[in-house]
Design a protein around this motif. Sequence first.
Motif, PDB file in Angstrom:
ATOM      1  N   LEU A  99       0.828  -1.217   0.000  1.00  0.00           N
ATOM      2  CA  LEU A  99       0.000   0.000   0.000  1.00  0.00           C
ATOM      3  C   LEU A  99       0.860   1.264   0.000  1.00  0.00           C
ATOM      4  O   LEU A  99       0.532   2.240  -0.671  1.00  0.00           O
ATOM      5  CB  LEU A  99      -0.943  -0.004   1.203  1.00  0.00           C
ATOM      6  N   ARG A 100       1.965   1.239   0.754  1.00  0.00           N
ATOM      7  CA  ARG A 100       2.858   2.404   0.753  1.00  0.00           C
ATOM      8  C   ARG A 100       3.452   2.631  -0.634  1.00  0.00           C
ATOM      9  O   ARG A 100       3.531   3.771  -1.106  1.00  0.00           O
ATOM     10  CB  ARG A 100       3.985   2.213   1.778  1.00  0.00           C
ATOM     11  N   ASP A 101       3.883   1.543  -1.273  1.00  0.00           N
ATOM     12  CA  ASP A 101       4.515   1.676  -2.586  1.00  0.00           C
ATOM     13  C   ASP A 101       3.530   2.235  -3.610  1.00  0.00           C
ATOM     14  O   ASP A 101       3.856   3.167  -4.357  1.00  0.00           O
ATOM     15  CB  ASP A 101       5.035   0.312  -3.051  1.00  0.00           C
ATOM     16  N   LEU A 102       2.321   1.691  -3.647  1.00  0.00           N
ATOM     17  CA  LEU A 102       1.350   2.140  -4.648  1.00  0.00           C
ATOM     18  C   LEU A 102       0.863   3.548  -4.349  1.00  0.00           C
ATOM     19  O   LEU A 102       0.691   4.361  -5.268  1.00  0.00           O
ATOM     20  CB  LEU A 102       0.172   1.172  -4.712  1.00  0.00           C
ATOM     21  N   ILE A 115      -1.415   9.316  -3.828  1.00  0.00           N
ATOM     22  CA  ILE A 115      -2.694   9.324  -3.111  1.00  0.00           C
ATOM     23  C   ILE A 115      -2.475   8.765  -1.709  1.00  0.00           C
ATOM     24  O   ILE A 115      -1.398   8.288  -1.375  1.00  0.00           O
ATOM     25  CB  ILE A 115      -3.765   8.499  -3.847  1.00  0.00           C
ATOM     26  N   PHE A 116      -3.521   8.824  -0.883  1.00  0.00           N
ATOM     27  CA  PHE A 116      -3.445   8.254   0.450  1.00  0.00           C
ATOM     28  C   PHE A 116      -3.656   6.744   0.370  1.00  0.00           C
ATOM     29  O   PHE A 116      -4.486   6.263  -0.412  1.00  0.00           O
ATOM     30  CB  PHE A 116      -4.504   8.861   1.380  1.00  0.00           C
ATOM     31  N   SER A 117      -2.952   5.995   1.203  1.00  0.00           N
ATOM     32  CA  SER A 117      -3.121   4.542   1.203  1.00  0.00           C
ATOM     33  C   SER A 117      -4.532   4.147   1.635  1.00  0.00           C
ATOM     34  O   SER A 117      -4.998   3.059   1.301  1.00  0.00           O
ATOM     35  CB  SER A 117      -2.085   3.885   2.130  1.00  0.00           C
ATOM     36  N   SER A 118      -5.216   5.032   2.362  1.00  0.00           N
ATOM     37  CA  SER A 118      -6.594   4.741   2.773  1.00  0.00           C
ATOM     38  C   SER A 118      -7.547   4.685   1.586  1.00  0.00           C
ATOM     39  O   SER A 118      -8.667   4.185   1.707  1.00  0.00           O
ATOM     40  CB  SER A 118      -7.079   5.792   3.776  1.00  0.00           C
ATOM     41  N   GLN A 119      -7.115   5.209   0.431  1.00  0.00           N
ATOM     42  CA  GLN A 119      -7.951   5.161  -0.770  1.00  0.00           C
ATOM     43  C   GLN A 119      -7.771   3.849  -1.531  1.00  0.00           C
ATOM     44  O   GLN A 119      -8.418   3.642  -2.556  1.00  0.00           O
ATOM     45  CB  GLN A 119      -7.607   6.339  -1.685  1.00  0.00           C
ATOM     46  N   LEU A 120      -6.909   2.987  -1.026  1.00  0.00           N
ATOM     47  CA  LEU A 120      -6.625   1.723  -1.697  1.00  0.00           C
ATOM     48  C   LEU A 120      -7.099   0.564  -0.836  1.00  0.00           C
ATOM     49  O   LEU A 120      -7.139   0.652   0.389  1.00  0.00           O
ATOM     50  CB  LEU A 120      -5.118   1.580  -1.946  1.00  0.00           C
ATOM     51  N   GLN A 121      -7.429  -0.526  -1.475  1.00  0.00           N
ATOM     52  CA  GLN A 121      -7.761  -1.722  -0.731  1.00  0.00           C
ATOM     53  C   GLN A 121      -7.284  -2.955  -1.492  1.00  0.00           C
ATOM     54  O   GLN A 121      -7.268  -2.975  -2.729  1.00  0.00           O
ATOM     55  CB  GLN A 121      -9.264  -1.824  -0.464  1.00  0.00           C
ATOM     56  N   ILE A 122      -6.882  -3.950  -0.753  1.00  0.00           N
ATOM     57  CA  ILE A 122      -6.463  -5.227  -1.341  1.00  0.00           C
ATOM     58  C   ILE A 122      -7.713  -6.066  -1.553  1.00  0.00           C
ATOM     59  O   ILE A 122      -8.421  -6.399  -0.600  1.00  0.00           O
ATOM     60  CB  ILE A 122      -5.448  -5.931  -0.428  1.00  0.00           C
ATOM     61  N   ILE A 123      -7.987  -6.386  -2.820  1.00  0.00           N
ATOM     62  CA  ILE A 123      -9.217  -7.102  -3.139  1.00  0.00           C
ATOM     63  C   ILE A 123      -8.987  -8.581  -3.385  1.00  0.00           C
ATOM     64  O   ILE A 123      -9.933  -9.360  -3.428  1.00  0.00           O
ATOM     65  CB  ILE A 123      -9.923  -6.466  -4.355  1.00  0.00           C
ATOM     66  N   ASP A 124      -7.734  -8.981  -3.552  1.00  0.00           N
ATOM     67  CA  ASP A 124      -7.452 -10.409  -3.733  1.00  0.00           C
ATOM     68  C   ASP A 124      -5.966 -10.651  -3.475  1.00  0.00           C
ATOM     69  O   ASP A 124      -5.128  -9.769  -3.695  1.00  0.00           O
ATOM     70  CB  ASP A 124      -7.815 -10.861  -5.149  1.00  0.00           C
ATOM     71  N   TYR A 125      -5.660 -11.842  -2.985  1.00  0.00           N
ATOM     72  CA  TYR A 125      -4.256 -12.228  -2.801  1.00  0.00           C
ATOM     73  C   TYR A 125      -4.165 -13.745  -2.686  1.00  0.00           C
ATOM     74  O   TYR A 125      -5.144 -14.409  -2.331  1.00  0.00           O
ATOM     75  CB  TYR A 125      -3.678 -11.570  -1.543  1.00  0.00           C
ATOM     76  N   ALA A 167     -18.186   0.995  -2.215  1.00  0.00           N
ATOM     77  CA  ALA A 167     -18.890   2.179  -2.722  1.00  0.00           C
ATOM     78  C   ALA A 167     -18.299   3.460  -2.110  1.00  0.00           C
ATOM     79  O   ALA A 167     -18.136   4.466  -2.804  1.00  0.00           O
ATOM     80  CB  ALA A 167     -20.385   2.075  -2.406  1.00  0.00           C
ATOM     81  N   TRP A 168     -17.972   3.399  -0.834  1.00  0.00           N
ATOM     82  CA  TRP A 168     -17.367   4.567  -0.181  1.00  0.00           C
ATOM     83  C   TRP A 168     -15.979   4.855  -0.760  1.00  0.00           C
ATOM     84  O   TRP A 168     -15.650   6.005  -1.045  1.00  0.00           O
ATOM     85  CB  TRP A 168     -17.284   4.325   1.331  1.00  0.00           C
ATOM     86  N   ASN A 169     -15.171   3.831  -0.933  1.00  0.00           N
ATOM     87  CA  ASN A 169     -13.835   4.024  -1.493  1.00  0.00           C
ATOM     88  C   ASN A 169     -13.900   4.603  -2.911  1.00  0.00           C
ATOM     89  O   ASN A 169     -13.037   5.394  -3.324  1.00  0.00           O
ATOM     90  CB  ASN A 169     -13.069   2.711  -1.495  1.00  0.00           C
ATOM     91  N   GLN A 170     -14.913   4.207  -3.664  1.00  0.00           N
ATOM     92  CA  GLN A 170     -15.084   4.754  -4.998  1.00  0.00           C
ATOM     93  C   GLN A 170     -15.419   6.231  -4.955  1.00  0.00           C
ATOM     94  O   GLN A 170     -14.933   7.014  -5.782  1.00  0.00           O
ATOM     95  CB  GLN A 170     -16.174   3.982  -5.753  1.00  0.00           C
ATOM     96  N   ILE A 171     -16.250   6.626  -3.999  1.00  0.00           N
ATOM     97  CA  ILE A 171     -16.582   8.044  -3.832  1.00  0.00           C
ATOM     98  C   ILE A 171     -15.324   8.849  -3.512  1.00  0.00           C
ATOM     99  O   ILE A 171     -15.052   9.908  -4.107  1.00  0.00           O
ATOM    100  CB  ILE A 171     -17.632   8.231  -2.716  1.00  0.00           C
ATOM    101  N   VAL A 172     -14.528   8.356  -2.577  1.00  0.00           N
ATOM    102  CA  VAL A 172     -13.305   9.057  -2.177  1.00  0.00           C
ATOM    103  C   VAL A 172     -12.328   9.159  -3.341  1.00  0.00           C
ATOM    104  O   VAL A 172     -11.718  10.215  -3.575  1.00  0.00           O
ATOM    105  CB  VAL A 172     -12.647   8.332  -0.981  1.00  0.00           C
ATOM    106  N   ALA A 173     -12.192   8.061  -4.103  1.00  0.00           N
ATOM    107  CA  ALA A 173     -11.236   8.039  -5.202  1.00  0.00           C
ATOM    108  C   ALA A 173     -11.666   8.954  -6.337  1.00  0.00           C
ATOM    109  O   ALA A 173     -10.811   9.485  -7.062  1.00  0.00           O
ATOM    110  CB  ALA A 173     -11.078   6.617  -5.715  1.00  0.00           C
ATOM    111  N   SER A 174     -12.974   9.169  -6.506  1.00  0.00           N
ATOM    112  CA  SER A 174     -13.454   9.961  -7.644  1.00  0.00           C
ATOM    113  C   SER A 174     -13.528  11.461  -7.343  1.00  0.00           C
ATOM    114  O   SER A 174     -13.754  12.268  -8.239  1.00  0.00           O
ATOM    115  CB  SER A 174     -14.838   9.469  -8.063  1.00  0.00           C
ATOM    116  N   ALA A 175     -13.361  11.828  -6.073  1.00  0.00           N
ATOM    117  CA  ALA A 175     -13.481  13.236  -5.709  1.00  0.00           C
ATOM    118  C   ALA A 175     -12.353  14.068  -6.340  1.00  0.00           C
ATOM    119  O   ALA A 175     -11.215  13.625  -6.446  1.00  0.00           O
ATOM    120  CB  ALA A 175     -13.439  13.385  -4.179  1.00  0.00           C
TER     121      ALA A 175
END
Length: 380
Positions: free
Chosen positions: A72-75, A81-91, A371-379
Amino acid sequence: MKFMLKNHFNSNQWRIFTALILTGLLSVASSLTLVKDATGASVNLSLERSNEVLKDNVKTNRLPRPVVNAVLRDLASRQGIFSSQLQIIDYNQQTWRNGCLELPQPDEICTQALVPGWRIVVSNGKQNWIYHTNNNGRSLRLASANTPSENLPGKLPTSVKNSVLRAASRRLQKPISQLTIIQAQQQTWRDSCLELANADEFCTQALVQGWRVIVDAVDQTLVYHTNQTGSALRLNQNANQNTLAPVKIPVSELPPPLDRDIVFRQISSGGITGRTYETVLLKDGLLIRVRIGDANDSERSVRRVSVQQVQQFVRSLERSQFSKFQNLSYPAPSGSADYITYTLTSQQGTVQYNDISQNNLPKNLQTAVKAWNQIVASAK
């Protein structure tokens, strides 16, 4: 003392005496250097042991916290952007075939040694990024960038897609039109049972090329292992039985309710920095983020989304039945450290979770978080 030395020593004796003093100083400095090096080694060893302890406290196949932090720090740094705007969706765990994690740079020489590690998919709600890492996240490489989410299953053969959707439809008793393949990843299974052997089942120990496919059914996901054509497939039961048991948030720990002009609020706290941030979405589309305790208000940011996006977000909360998670907390696993706690509040209530356990939340709650993360990312 200086006057006495000048009267009792000739110049040659003075040089010898000076040399002895300098030698003594160098000896002391050398000793200090050794102490410093020993201290540094001790600190590094403590950190390494800390990471190992963390991994031991994590369930099998759970992504270690140091790996999450590193990715998350690297990306976040790459994207600004803030790492809070990212999420791990698969691993999933991988054994890379060389020291370059199978992602060599042009003309790079890679050590030919097996490297246990992870393949991780990160999303900001609009795009996905794929990382290869080693076991502890100290070595990582970005495999693909700016991959649109809808294109992830693009290379999946039609025969595999149809086979998986039919199997999921039968299991869930839902029409195929209500199912979506959200992840499709090529795999090399280590046996003919696709690494999902039943009790007392004999599996041929041979490599099988195939796929790991995730099917989304709105209220839950199914993970399938298949061969190359889909003629053989198995449901990964363990991957589908990982939801967390919530606990009730004490009334004394609940945040204040929202003002009527506020649609949604997120409070994030903890992590490596230990800072707390509050982000609120207003009905008119303003998205305001501040750091709690920032006396100068230097980290305040004000961005905006459209009123239509706000309305769509509210509908997403309703569809995901966000209100049914009212005043519930999904705690981090015992022994976890440096995780970020998120407290989400709508006009209907509050729910709390953390970034370690995010992938194990109930599907409906994951939908609301997305849905919330999408709102934050699109602002903007």
